[in-house]
Design a protein around this motif. Structure first.
Motif, short mmCIF file in Angstrom:
data_model
loop_
_atom_site.label_atom_id
_atom_site.label_comp_id
_atom_site.label_asym_id
_atom_site.label_seq_id
_atom_site.Cartn_x
_atom_site.Cartn_y
_atom_site.Cartn_z
N ALA A 123 -22.56 -13.69 25.21
CA ALA A 123 -21.10 -13.55 25.33
C ALA A 123 -20.53 -12.82 24.12
N ARG A 124 -21.01 -13.19 22.94
CA ARG A 124 -20.53 -12.53 21.71
C ARG A 124 -20.93 -11.06 21.68
N LEU A 125 -22.16 -10.76 22.08
CA LEU A 125 -22.60 -9.37 22.12
C LEU A 125 -21.83 -8.56 23.15
N THR A 126 -21.48 -9.20 24.26
CA THR A 126 -20.66 -8.53 25.27
C THR A 126 -19.29 -8.20 24.70
N GLU A 127 -18.71 -9.14 23.95
CA GLU A 127 -17.42 -8.87 23.29
C GLU A 127 -17.55 -7.66 22.35
#
Length: 131
Positions: free
Chosen positions: A75-79
């Motif tokens: 999720a953080r990498l997607t952000e």
């Protein structure tokens, strides 16, 4: 085994008395959802698993932590991947950030995790470091 907490009990004393090792006091707290910073509630019944059951519970918890960590990292990498700056860099380099995130395999991370039955804290430290 179920044990009723008495006045003066500490997690270290309970672990030492029933598991014959004081070092697993955090695991007892975790299994029984006890806040390690609060006094133990006198009269509360807590579960003291035998060593085999403790290992199974901790291994299960480690798997849950790993799954949650993988989800949080993705999720953080997607952000990050949808950020304007990274899109500009990706466009310049000709890299597809969405494919990069989709194809991300965190299974090597699982091999680097310490054995949960040795220390749940090490797992949390690793997860916090990643995030």
């Amino acid at each position: 085994m179920i044990v009723q907490l008495k006045k003066g009990d500490t997690l270290v004393r309970v672990a030492n008395k029933y598991l014959k090792t004081y070092s697993q006091w955090r695991e007892i707290a975790q299994i029984n959802e006890l806040d390690i910073f609060d006094d133990l509630p006198v009269g509360k019944n807590i579960k003291i698993p035998d060593r085999e059951e403790l290992k199974k519970l901790l291994d299960k918890r480690q798997a849950e932590i790993l799954a949650s960590t993988q989800k949080d990292v993705k999720a953080r990498l997607t952000e990050i991947a949808v950020s304007r700056e990274l899109r500009s860099i990706a466009k310049t380099l000709g890299v597809d950030t969405t494919k990069l995130i989709k194809d991300l395999d965190l299974s090597p991370l699982a091999k680097k995790l310490p054995n949960a039955s040795n220390s749940v804290d090490e797992v949390w430290n690793l997860a916090n470091w990643i995030l």
